[in-house]
Each structure stands twice: as structure tokens, then as C-alpha cells.
Design a protein around this motif. Sequence first.
Motif, PDB file in Angstrom:
ATOM      1  N   ASP A   9      67.653  48.647  96.253  1.00 49.44           N
ATOM      2  CA  ASP A   9      69.004  48.797  95.724  1.00 49.44           C
ATOM      3  C   ASP A   9      68.888  49.107  94.238  1.00 49.44           C
ATOM      4  OD1 ASP A   9      70.488  48.426  98.005  1.00 49.44           O
ATOM      5  OD2 ASP A   9      70.691  46.259  97.750  1.00 49.44           O
ATOM      6  N   MET A  10      69.834  49.888  93.730  1.00 46.60           N
ATOM      7  CA  MET A  10      69.873  50.150  92.292  1.00 46.60           C
ATOM      8  C   MET A  10      71.171  49.545  91.750  1.00 46.60           C
ATOM      9  SD  MET A  10      67.036  51.995  91.547  1.00 46.60           S
ATOM     10  CE  MET A  10      67.392  52.499  89.868  1.00 46.60           C
ATOM     11  N   SER A  11      71.075  48.940  90.564  1.00 50.84           N
ATOM     12  CA  SER A  11      72.261  48.355  89.928  1.00 50.84           C
ATOM     13  C   SER A  11      73.227  49.450  89.513  1.00 50.84           C
ATOM     14  CB  SER A  11      71.841  47.579  88.674  1.00 50.84           C
ATOM     15  OG  SER A  11      71.494  48.503  87.646  1.00 50.84           O
ATOM     16  N   ASP A  12      74.394  49.048  89.038  1.00 51.09           N
ATOM     17  CA  ASP A  12      75.293  50.004  88.399  1.00 51.09           C
ATOM     18  C   ASP A  12      74.559  50.636  87.216  1.00 51.09           C
ATOM     19  OD1 ASP A  12      77.342  49.415  90.143  1.00 51.09           O
ATOM     20  OD2 ASP A  12      78.243  47.906  88.848  1.00 51.09           O
ATOM     21  N   PRO A  13      74.920  51.873  86.858  1.00 56.80           N
ATOM     22  CA  PRO A  13      74.221  52.539  85.757  1.00 56.80           C
ATOM     23  C   PRO A  13      74.451  51.839  84.419  1.00 56.80           C
ATOM     24  CG  PRO A  13      75.992  53.922  86.625  1.00 56.80           C
ATOM     25  CD  PRO A  13      75.920  52.730  87.509  1.00 56.80           C
ATOM     26  N   TYR A  14      73.404  51.832  83.577  1.00 57.16           N
ATOM     27  CA  TYR A  14      73.569  51.230  82.250  1.00 57.16           C
ATOM     28  C   TYR A  14      73.344  52.215  81.113  1.00 57.16           C
ATOM     29  CZ  TYR A  14      68.418  50.620  82.139  1.00 57.16           C
ATOM     30  OH  TYR A  14      67.064  50.833  82.150  1.00 57.16           O
ATOM     31  N   LEU A  15      72.856  53.422  81.428  1.00 59.76           N
ATOM     32  CA  LEU A  15      72.671  54.416  80.356  1.00 59.76           C
ATOM     33  C   LEU A  15      72.602  55.817  80.950  1.00 59.76           C
ATOM     34  CD1 LEU A  15      71.516  53.708  77.140  1.00 59.76           C
ATOM     35  CD2 LEU A  15      69.950  55.438  77.965  1.00 59.76           C
ATOM     36  N   ASP A  16      73.205  56.785  80.265  1.00 60.79           N
ATOM     37  CA  ASP A  16      73.144  58.188  80.691  1.00 60.79           C
ATOM     38  C   ASP A  16      71.928  58.860  80.068  1.00 60.79           C
ATOM     39  OD1 ASP A  16      75.515  57.841  82.018  1.00 60.79           O
ATOM     40  OD2 ASP A  16      76.751  58.671  80.413  1.00 60.79           O
ATOM     41  N   SER A  17      71.319  59.765  80.802  1.00 63.00           N
ATOM     42  CA  SER A  17      70.133  60.439  80.274  1.00 63.00           C
ATOM     43  C   SER A  17      70.051  61.868  80.800  1.00 63.00           C
ATOM     44  CB  SER A  17      68.884  59.649  80.667  1.00 63.00           C
ATOM     45  OG  SER A  17      67.751  60.145  80.008  1.00 63.00           O
ATOM     46  N   ASN A  18      69.121  62.629  80.235  1.00 61.21           N
ATOM     47  CA  ASN A  18      68.853  63.994  80.661  1.00 61.21           C
ATOM     48  C   ASN A  18      67.376  64.263  80.498  1.00 61.21           C
ATOM     49  OD1 ASN A  18      71.523  65.391  81.215  1.00 61.21           O
ATOM     50  ND2 ASN A  18      71.954  64.512  79.216  1.00 61.21           N
ATOM     51  N   GLN A  19      66.913  65.397  80.979  1.00 62.15           N
ATOM     52  CA  GLN A  19      65.527  65.797  80.743  1.00 62.15           C
ATOM     53  C   GLN A  19      65.434  66.631  79.468  1.00 62.15           C
ATOM     54  OE1 GLN A  19      62.728  64.833  82.616  1.00 62.15           O
ATOM     55  NE2 GLN A  19      64.266  63.411  83.415  1.00 62.15           N
ATOM     56  N   SER A  20      64.201  66.954  79.073  1.00 64.96           N
ATOM     57  CA  SER A  20      64.016  67.805  77.899  1.00 64.96           C
ATOM     58  C   SER A  20      62.714  68.578  78.020  1.00 64.96           C
ATOM     59  CB  SER A  20      63.961  66.947  76.634  1.00 64.96           C
ATOM     60  OG  SER A  20      62.807  66.133  76.666  1.00 64.96           O
ATOM     61  N   LEU A  21      62.675  69.678  77.297  1.00 64.49           N
ATOM     62  CA  LEU A  21      61.453  70.489  77.204  1.00 64.49           C
ATOM     63  C   LEU A  21      60.832  70.229  75.841  1.00 64.49           C
ATOM     64  CD1 LEU A  21      59.559  72.859  78.102  1.00 64.49           C
ATOM     65  CD2 LEU A  21      61.214  74.401  77.009  1.00 64.49           C
ATOM     66  N   VAL A  22      59.584  69.762  75.839  1.00 61.41           N
ATOM     67  CA  VAL A  22      58.870  69.511  74.585  1.00 61.41           C
ATOM     68  C   VAL A  22      57.759  70.560  74.434  1.00 61.41           C
ATOM     69  CG1 VAL A  22      57.545  67.813  73.262  1.00 61.41           C
ATOM     70  CG2 VAL A  22      59.346  67.040  74.814  1.00 61.41           C
ATOM     71  N   LEU A  23      57.690  71.153  73.255  1.00 56.82           N
ATOM     72  CA  LEU A  23      56.684  72.196  72.980  1.00 56.82           C
ATOM     73  C   LEU A  23      55.994  71.919  71.647  1.00 56.82           C
ATOM     74  CD1 LEU A  23      58.916  75.375  73.692  1.00 56.82           C
ATOM     75  CD2 LEU A  23      57.182  74.406  75.232  1.00 56.82           C
ATOM     76  N   ARG A  24      54.885  72.637  71.401  1.00 57.90           N
ATOM     77  CA  ARG A  24      54.348  72.621  70.038  1.00 57.90           C
ATOM     78  C   ARG A  24      55.291  73.435  69.159  1.00 57.90           C
ATOM     79  NH1 ARG A  24      49.960  72.987  73.142  1.00 57.90           N
ATOM     80  NH2 ARG A  24      50.006  75.260  73.072  1.00 57.90           N
ATOM     81  N   LYS A  25      55.341  73.075  67.884  1.00 60.98           N
ATOM     82  CA  LYS A  25      56.292  73.753  66.981  1.00 60.98           C
ATOM     83  C   LYS A  25      56.086  75.248  66.934  1.00 60.98           C
ATOM     84  CE  LYS A  25      58.074  70.274  63.923  1.00 60.98           C
ATOM     85  NZ  LYS A  25      57.765  69.402  62.796  1.00 60.98           N
ATOM     86  N   ASP A  26      54.832  75.688  67.051  1.00 64.18           N
ATOM     87  CA  ASP A  26      54.554  77.127  66.929  1.00 64.18           C
ATOM     88  C   ASP A  26      54.703  77.868  68.271  1.00 64.18           C
ATOM     89  OD1 ASP A  26      52.389  76.261  68.373  1.00 64.18           O
ATOM     90  OD2 ASP A  26      50.900  76.690  66.810  1.00 64.18           O
ATOM     91  N   SER A  27      55.137  77.156  69.318  1.00 60.73           N
ATOM     92  CA  SER A  27      55.197  77.782  70.646  1.00 60.73           C
ATOM     93  C   SER A  27      56.512  78.512  70.858  1.00 60.73           C
ATOM     94  CB  SER A  27      55.041  76.698  71.713  1.00 60.73           C
ATOM     95  OG  SER A  27      55.414  77.199  72.978  1.00 60.73           O
ATOM     96  N   GLU A  28      56.426  79.656  71.554  1.00 56.80           N
ATOM     97  CA  GLU A  28      57.652  80.381  71.872  1.00 56.80           C
ATOM     98  C   GLU A  28      57.959  80.344  73.356  1.00 56.80           C
ATOM     99  OE1 GLU A  28      57.315  84.173  69.895  1.00 56.80           O
ATOM    100  OE2 GLU A  28      57.374  83.119  67.960  1.00 56.80           O
ATOM    101  N   GLU A  29      57.295  79.420  74.061  1.00 61.42           N
ATOM    102  CA  GLU A  29      57.555  79.292  75.505  1.00 61.42           C
ATOM    103  C   GLU A  29      59.030  78.940  75.737  1.00 61.42           C
ATOM    104  OE1 GLU A  29      55.470  80.004  77.800  1.00 61.42           O
ATOM    105  OE2 GLU A  29      53.431  79.598  77.067  1.00 61.42           O
ATOM    106  N   THR A  30      59.515  79.308  76.936  1.00 60.97           N
ATOM    107  CA  THR A  30      60.858  78.901  77.361  1.00 60.97           C
ATOM    108  C   THR A  30      60.720  78.375  78.786  1.00 60.97           C
ATOM    109  OG1 THR A  30      61.326  81.023  78.387  1.00 60.97           O
ATOM    110  CG2 THR A  30      61.931  80.790  76.050  1.00 60.97           C
ATOM    111  N   LEU A  31      61.792  77.837  79.342  1.00 57.96           N
ATOM    112  CA  LEU A  31      61.719  77.368  80.726  1.00 57.96           C
ATOM    113  C   LEU A  31      61.412  78.545  81.657  1.00 57.96           C
ATOM    114  CD1 LEU A  31      64.605  74.735  80.781  1.00 57.96           C
ATOM    115  CD2 LEU A  31      62.138  74.306  80.918  1.00 57.96           C
ATOM    116  N   GLU A  32      61.834  79.746  81.274  1.00 50.44           N
ATOM    117  CA  GLU A  32      61.545  80.924  82.088  1.00 50.44           C
ATOM    118  C   GLU A  32      60.067  81.310  81.965  1.00 50.44           C
ATOM    119  OE1 GLU A  32      64.301  80.640  80.140  1.00 50.44           O
ATOM    120  OE2 GLU A  32      65.729  80.491  81.799  1.00 50.44           O
ATOM    121  N   SER A  33      59.577  81.395  80.736  1.00 46.10           N
ATOM    122  CA  SER A  33      58.195  81.859  80.549  1.00 46.10           C
ATOM    123  C   SER A  33      57.181  80.856  81.112  1.00 46.10           C
ATOM    124  CB  SER A  33      57.916  82.129  79.064  1.00 46.10           C
ATOM    125  OG  SER A  33      57.832  80.912  78.340  1.00 46.10           O
ATOM    126  N   LEU A  34      57.592  79.589  81.191  1.00 43.54           N
ATOM    127  CA  LEU A  34      56.665  78.574  81.701  1.00 43.54           C
ATOM    128  C   LEU A  34      56.514  78.641  83.219  1.00 43.54           C
ATOM    129  CD1 LEU A  34      57.798  75.603  79.470  1.00 43.54           C
ATOM    130  CD2 LEU A  34      55.469  76.536  79.539  1.00 43.54           C
TER     131      LEU A  34
END
Length: 297
Positions: A147-172
Motif C-alpha cells: 500500500d502507498m500512503s497519501d502523497p506528501y510531495l510532488d516531483s518530476n524527472q530531469s535530464l542532467v548533462l555536463r555543462k559543455d554538452s549539447e545533448e538533448t532528449l532526442e539526440s540521446l
Amino acid sequence: MHNMSRRSFLKGSSLLAGMGAISLVGCGGGATPAADGGSAQAAPDAAGTIMLVNEGKLTCISNMYFPPFEFMDEKTGEPKGFDIDLSRELAKHMGLEANWTKESNMGFDTLVPTISAVDYSDGTAKGKADIAIAGMTITDKRKQEVDMSDPYLDSNQSLVLRKDSEETLESLNAEGKKIAVQDGTTGEEWARENLPVADASKGIVKLDDIINAMNGLNSTTYDAVITDLPVAKYQIETEKNYADLKVAEGIPTGEQYGIAVSKSNPALLAAINKALKEMVEDGTMKQLQITWFGSEV
Ligand code: ARG
């Protein structure tokens, strides 16, 4: 942006059910405790109904590599973080004491099986822990096992890259790309579903913890990391632990965190939901958010 991918990720997740529940917790109105199979009517903290693996204690497990939700204090080796504080306040609201030990730290993918393995068959609790509290997203898949309790926090995912990277979710989403995720997480699930070409060429690399993933990205072993947005932001923007990494973009998955409880312990689930609601109403939840995020989130 990535609406298609977002939609396909949400398919089969408990978003709608979850949103109904958070408005109940979130607005602190006079609603009755969340119904769960009708058990909410029973006085949740009536003597003898809540079974605990250690008397008087709320014994917790987590995976301690997920700052600011749970991590080890470098000096003392003690667990700390938003979820740790949340567990202590939760226990207090239930007239218990939170119990964290050396054995509380486990692989993220073993948390749900460990909670569902607790044996309540003779009316007492035999097992490792009462709850898993681990920035754990409420999903239909997990709800089949616990069982899972009622929600206590909203969240999302994220894309982390090196600062010099030009990758995108498409190019990856290509052969030869290496995307690091934490084993058994919704980040892994998102990456598998939305980067199928990379996945087919074994490019989604599952690691035990997200710190390893970020270290490996930093040292160019991986091209990207997919992880929960609040964790990426905390590590990179708040704590500035990785001068050469950036949170390239948020991925709106609409996740909500909940606490995992055995399906055989409905009184405990009801008591936790009641305590969560009280913590919204008495300002405890707001205070925890300010402590760990600098503001309400
Ligand atoms: N929210 C994500 C999930 O539920 C990641 C949680 C990882 N938590 C942790 N303590 N390592 O799958």
C-alpha cells in the motif's frame, strides 16, 4: 515539449487517483481520512490494531543516496534529510519514535519487496521494517505489492548533462549513448520507455545509486543522467557539488511521493495518512519543506 513521451509515461500510473488524494492532504479541509478499502472508519490508532516490528517504534527503511531526501551525514554516519525528518515527525504524531539503524539503508529496488515480506499472519509483525520512506513515487506497479500512503510531495524527472554538452532528449535516443539511471526507479522506467533506441543498444545503465551516476557523468563515463528533479537541483544548484554539471531540463512526469506500507497492516496505513494530514494542518510539512528546500514546494 515532450508531451507525447509524458503522456505515454503517465499511462497506467496513478496520477488521477494521486491528484485527488493530494488535494485532500494539501488543502487541509475537514475531509475524513482517505478511505482505503473501507478501513479508514476504524479508529486507526485503537490499541492493538497497528502491528509494529519493534514495539513503540516506527521502524523505517530507505536507500540513503538521494539527497536532500535521505543521505548519510559525512561526519556522524547518521541518516539525515527531508524523509528522515518526516519519519520522525510522523512517528511523533502517532505517539511513536522513528527507528533508523545501520540496517535501514538498502538497495532502492529491495525496499518494496522487504515491506511486502513482513509477516503479520499471527497478529504480530515479524520482519525488517514497518515502512519504506525513500522519495518513492506512487505507481500502480508498486501498489500491487504494497500500500502507498497519501502523497506528501510532488516531483518530476530531469535530464542532467555536463555543462559543455549539447545533448538533448532526442539526440540521446541513439545507439552508443550511455544514460545512467538508478536501478528500479521511475527514472529508469522513463528512460526505457522514452529512449528506446538507446535502450535497445544497452545504453540505459542501471546503477545502485544516483551519486555514482552523477560522478560517472562528471568523468564522461556516461552522456547523461535521468533522475528526480529535486535531487538533481539540490546536488547541482543548491549544494554545488558538481561544478561541471547542469540540470539541462525538467521532464514533467507529474510524480508524487508516498510511503510504502504492507498491505496486511491497514491500521498502520490509516494512522500514517491521518498523521500526514495533521502535519499539513499544523504546519509541520511546511516547516520541513522550508528546512530542506528553502521554501514551500
Ligand atoms: N522517485 C523515484 C522512484 O520512486 C526515485 C526514488 C529514489 N529514492 C531513493 N531513496 N534512492 O522510483
